[in-house]
Design an enzyme around this catalytic site. Structure first.
Site, PDB file in Angstrom:
ATOM      1  N   ASP A 126      -5.736 -80.609 -75.782  1.00  0.00           N
ATOM      2  CA  ASP A 126      -4.514 -80.237 -76.521  1.00  0.00           C
ATOM      3  C   ASP A 126      -3.362 -79.856 -75.596  1.00  0.00           C
ATOM      4  O   ASP A 126      -2.693 -78.829 -75.802  1.00  0.00           O
ATOM      5  CB  ASP A 126      -4.795 -79.047 -77.454  1.00  0.00           C
ATOM      6  CG  ASP A 126      -6.099 -79.167 -78.230  1.00  0.00           C
ATOM      7  OD1 ASP A 126      -6.537 -80.294 -78.476  1.00  0.00           O
ATOM      8  OD2 ASP A 126      -6.661 -78.121 -78.587  1.00  0.00           O
ATOM      9  N   GLU A 165      -4.021 -83.775 -87.611  1.00  0.00           N
ATOM     10  CA  GLU A 165      -3.686 -82.531 -86.911  1.00  0.00           C
ATOM     11  C   GLU A 165      -2.780 -82.846 -85.727  1.00  0.00           C
ATOM     12  O   GLU A 165      -2.353 -83.984 -85.532  1.00  0.00           O
ATOM     13  CB  GLU A 165      -4.968 -81.844 -86.405  1.00  0.00           C
ATOM     14  CG  GLU A 165      -5.787 -82.718 -85.452  1.00  0.00           C
ATOM     15  CD  GLU A 165      -7.170 -82.179 -85.182  1.00  0.00           C
ATOM     16  OE1 GLU A 165      -7.639 -81.313 -85.933  1.00  0.00           O
ATOM     17  OE2 GLU A 165      -7.803 -82.654 -84.204  1.00  0.00           O
TER      18      GLU A 165
END
Length: 334
Positions: free
Chosen positions: A47, A217
């Site tokens: 991420d 997401e």
């Protein structure tokens, strides 16, 4: 029976397996050719938030490990995209009393002389659980950061969006927007100038649903030639089909119509490529995608490494499919 040779053999096999599973540093050939190599730094990280502060590139990733071990954040800085310096534990649960695990997906921005670090914590599954999206603040990009609010900024589900995977976008008029959301739903909200809460939209709503088709997401956004590029991750983060898609709109709130994927697995390079951010080296007009991927042959969900590849555009403004590489990007100073 003499078990010593067997024990030695077992230990040697264990060491070999562990060494194979650990992410390897960029190849020597990549350094010799003045390319970064992928991954850009060793360790399991996911991420990644890529951002430029002054003349320095920064990457703020998630420490990729079982949830109960995700109790801190490291950061990495570079002046040339090749040589990266690690800044360990710039924020951890000792500084955020309400956070206990699953600290995820930093989003870091500068406002004035301070740096604001947005993060998710605790992986809450329903309203009423402690956790959600928090904010920390520091006087330097490398911290140390301290809890800004003493509580989460968002601690509940709105429009069915799990409060994780936050990204902060500053519009051309100076307004800051927070976009976030897991579980297949994405919200956007306008932040107050002091980041202590939100300014309602003209219709009175605080959280506006901007979920595009196939969204899962990891939202992010950037501007180019007056257009708003909204990007997100699709597929399952633990599997090989994790990928990145995007849309283009005239405003930061959409509407966003999915155009297609631009990053996905390559059976010759890596799988599970997703949850990314974008770096724009404005002086050279170079665009880079910073993302995580899983090395070939590894099945562990947390075996994720941070990589950078260059991103290109077509004449009509659409994004060309990203070609994942082992060599990485060329040296580039700001």
């Amino acid at each position: 029976m003499n078990t010593k040779p067997l024990l030695i053999t077992a230990m040697m096999l264990t060491q070999v397996v562990y060494a194979q599973e650990k992410p390897q540093p960029p190849a020597r050939i990549a350094q010799q050719s003045r390319r970064a190599g992928n991954p850009v730094f060793p360790g399991w990280y996911a991420d990644p938030e890529g951002v430029v502060f002054g003349k320095t590139y920064w990457i703020f990733p998630t420490f990729s490990a079982p949830y109960n071990q995700q109790v801190y954040f490291d950061a990495f800085s570079s002046t040339d995209l090749i040589n990266w310096k690690k800044h360990p534990r710039i924020l951890d649960t000792t500084a955020v009393k309400w956070a206990r695990r699953a600290m995820w997906a930093p989003a870091v921005i500068q406002k004035g002389q301070q740096y604001f670090f947005f993060f998710g914590a605790n992986d809450i599954q329903r309203n009423g659980e402690p956790g959600g999206i928090g904010v920390a603040v520091a006087d330097k990009p490398e911290g140390p950061y301290r809890d800004y609010l003493g509580k989460p900024l968002i601690d509940s589900f709105y429009n069915k969006a799990q409060p994780i995977d936050q990204y902060v976008f500053q519009d051309k008029d100076g307004a800051f927007y927070l976009m976030y959301g897991g579980w297949g739903h994405c919200n956007i909200a306008r932040l107050k100038d002091d980041f202590t809460g939100f300014v309602p939209f003209p219709d009175g709503n605080v959280f506006r649903d901007i979920t595009p088709e196939k969204y899962v997401e990891g939202p992010t956004m950037f501007m180019r030639n007056g257009k708003y590029y909204f990007m997100w991750s699709e597929g399952g983060w633990t599997g090989p089909d994790y990928s990145v898609a995007y849309a283009i709109a005239d405003t930061p709130t959409g509407p966003f119509r999915r155009i297609g994927k631009i990053l996905q697995q390559d059976p010759a390079i890596a799988t599970g490529a997703g949850h990314h951010s974008i770096i724009h080296a404005a002086s050279q007009n170079k665009w880079f995608i910073v993302y995580h991927r899983r090395p070939l042959g590894l099945k562990d969900a947390n075996a994720r490494e941070t990589c950078i590849d260059e991103m290109f555009f077509n004449e009509d403004g659409t994004i060309k499919p990203v070609i994942m590489t082992k060599e990485g990007v060329k040296q580039l100073k700001l």
